[in-house]
Design a protein around this motif. Structure first.
Motif: not given
Ligand SMILES: Cc1cc2nc3c(=O)[nH]c(=O)nc-3n(C[C@H](O)[C@H](O)[C@H](O)COP(=O)(O)OP(=O)(O)OC[C@H]3O[C@@H](n4cnc5c(N)ncnc54)[C@H](O)[C@@H]3O)c2cc1C
Ligand code: FES
Length: 580
Positions: A171, A196, A218, A538
């Motif tokens: 993130y 991911s 993401l 996100c």
């Protein structure tokens, strides 16, 4: 258990409202008895059976948010624990509690529902920014668990990568390739996070020679290279050419004669079509249908009955006219490799896959190439000769063309291969190689059924790529389904702010300061949108900004890819055109 909660005029079905229980509870592979999740796409399941949050983080948030009302379970967790901090617990750690044995699989996924529960919309972003996400457990051995039992560590996960570290890798900016590789060596890491991490690794590899920005882990939109020019620029129409009864092509070149930047095969451009009489321009996107790398572009437009822009173009555009165009964009692009390529299209959906066929022919690719096209009949079969010539020029290519209603003038075996629809059933029977990458473009129903059929037949779902000539499918986690409504101007008095153009929807709306974000404006217009955290973490809402600029509040935790924006936390700073 999940309940229906009113929110922003809609109903959210969510299990985030937890209550404390006394006495033992049976913990099973998929759930604790008496517990449930509202949205199994985002929560629950084997990898996310039990959510853990720490008392220490409660103390942190009480101070940080000035709250004294944080009762156990308010973060939506199943186990409120003493100890087990996110910066010590590692992915793959095993813990015994009571009779049950657990394994740590991933950090909590950021989602707006924790903010909804706490009355703090920024909560999803804060959990990441303060490095206190909490984590999920998988149940290795089922058994009864009770409050106040000891938590006994049985083993440490390989690579000793903490929950906090891996959350940061996905993130936040600044991960290293070594971190991603370490994460991928942890078998306990959930398949979703493995996916991911793999995408992040691919992005890192591409970046060594390229220049993409943002986090590919993401959102795939971030993997695209930055747009070749900002906003719109005039292109000159150099040629107008009929391709079939309803499709015509426009050749486009730079107004100053310089070569246009090369687009990736499969990308599209967005143009402003100025209606006669001075009304507001219509903004429409068209896939580039010509050979990439020629310094010029070609788009091919199907004239829709009552279609505003397509009829306007056919009636009034002339060689020498200027068309304002935004740079090529899109992630529906031919990927490199040696494996077979299947190009599947129906009607005018041939345009992006034709560009891919051109690219393969230009490179004299030895890959196995399958060209499958469906048309109504010979008069509605665009690029018939052009695609035949390209196939003939490739060493390892074959074509199958289906006419659903051939006329007497259509020659079986020459113009078309079979009198049938290019359907899911045909796709299953034709003997496609299962290690292929498939690229599909056509009407939505065609793509849905053929995609399902390809995956059913054995192609990896990640290798089936689709392009939609309109709005993409919405992602609205936990929102109860309501009847679909066609996009429209928002209710109430019109806003007085700058114009917001939703290019895929074909809607121009003045910005209204009553809205908190571009996402809220889109929702007020029933434009299909994709979101999850609603607070800049996100990247589910990431999309291309064709022109203009936005202001963020709050700032995204990690910036989106260049040329993209996050609509959940931005407002227009002037006129904007969005790929929505
Ligand atoms: C990424 C992308 C790539 C694309 N590539 C291509 C391409 O290569 N070629 C191409 O042709 N298109 C392509 N499109 C679609 C294109 O952008 C336009 O949406 C399309 O051309 C229709 O625009 P329009 O203004 O003619 O129709 P619109 O006026 O937007 O109308 C849309 C539809 O509604 C129907 N409609 C409108 N008014 C009425 C009415 N009063 N009564 C009944 N029906 C009505 C029309 O028939 C039409 O089917 C692409 C879209 C995207 C997002
Ligand atoms: S919805 Fe999560 S970043 Fe916008």
């Amino acid at each position: 258990m999940p309940q229906d909660v009113p929110w922003h005029g809609r109903t959210v079905h969510t299990g985030v409202y937890k209550q404390t229980v006394t006495g033992p509870r049976m913990v099973r592979r998929l759930n604790i008895d008496g517990d449930g999740q509202g949205d199994l796409g985002g929560h629950g399941g084997e990898q996310r059976a039990v959510l853990v949050y720490q008392l220490d983080s409660y103390r942190h948030w009480e101070k940080e948010l000035g709250r004294d009302d944080l009762a156990p379970g308010v973060f939506g967790e199943n186990f409120t624990v003493a100890g087990l901090p996110d910066d010590e617990v590692c992915i793959g750690d095993r813990y015994r509690i009571g009779e049950a044995l657990f394994e740590v699989t991933q950090p909590r996924v950021t989602c707006y529902r924790v903010g909804l529960r706490m009355g703090e919309p920024r909560m999803a972003a804060l959990l990441v920014a303060h490095h206190r996400p909490g984590f999920y457990l998988r149940v290795i051995e089922e058994g009864e668990v009770e409050a106040a039992q000891d938590i006994v560590k049985e083993s440490t996960g390989p690579e000793a990568m903490t929950v906090e570290e891996i959350d940061r890798v996905l993130y936040l900016p600044g991960h290293t390739r070594e971190q991603v590789e370490r994460a991928l060596r942890i078998p306990a890491l959930s398949p979703g996070w493995q996916g991911s991490m793999k995408t992040l690794l691919e992005q890192d590899e591409n970046q060594e020679g390229g220049s993409s920005t943002g986090s590919a882990g993401l959102n795939a939109a971030a993997t695209a290279a930055p747009p070749a020019w900002p906003g719109f620029r005039p292109l000159t129409v150099t040629r107008i050419h009929p391709e079939s009864r309803s499709v015509f092509s426009l050749g486009l070149a730079a107004a100053d004669g310089s070569p246009l930047p090369e687009a990736l095969p499969g990308q599209f451009i967005t143009v402003k079509v100025q209606p006669e009489g001075g009304a507001a321009p219509l903004i429409r996107s068209y896939s580039l249908s010509g050979a990439p790398g020629t310094g010029a572009y070609r788009i091919s437009v199907k004239v829709e009955p009552h279609g505003a822009a397509s009829n306007e173009l056919r009636a009034h555009i002339r060689v020498g006219d200027h068309l304002e165009a935004a740079a090529p964009r899109g992630t529906f692009c031919l990927t490199r490799g040696d494996n077979p390529v299947v190009l599947l299209s129906a009607g005018v959906g041939a345009t992006p896959v034709l560009a891919m066929l051109h690219s393969l022919a230009r490179d004299q690719s030895s890959r196995q190439v399958w060209w499958l096209h469906g048309a109504r009949d010979g008069t509605e079969h665009p690029f018939a000769q052009e695609s035949r010539d390209l196939i003939a020029a490739l060493p390892n290519a074959r074509a199958t063309v289906y006419y659903s209603r051939p006329t007497d003038a259509d020659r079986l075996g020459v113009d078309y291969t079979a009198a049938s629809r290019l359907s899911a059933d045909v796709v299953r029977r034709i003997g496609l190689p299962t290690d292929a990458d498939a690229y599909l473009c056509g009407p939505a129903a065609f793509m849905d059924s053929v995609t399902a059929s390809l995956v059913d037949y054995g192609l990896d779902a990640s290798r089936v790529h689709t392009e939609i000539f309109g709005s993409g499918a919405a992602i609205t986690p936990g929102i109860k389904a309501a009847a679909a409504t066609a996009p429209h101007q928002p209710a109430g008095p019109a806003g007085s702010g700058p114009q917001v153009s939703f290019a895929r929807t074909g809607l121009n709306v003045p910005w209204n300061d009553a809205q908190e974000s571009l996402l809220e404006l889109a929702e007020a217009c029933d434009v299909p949108v994709r979101w999850s955290c609603r607070t800049g973490v996100c990247h589910t809402c990431e999309l291309a900004l064709m022109s203009g600029a936005v202001d963020y509040s709050p700032d995204p935790v990690e910036p989106p890819g260049e040329g993209n924006i996050l609509i959940c936390c931005s407002k227009p700073a002037g006129e904007v055109v969005l790929d929505l």
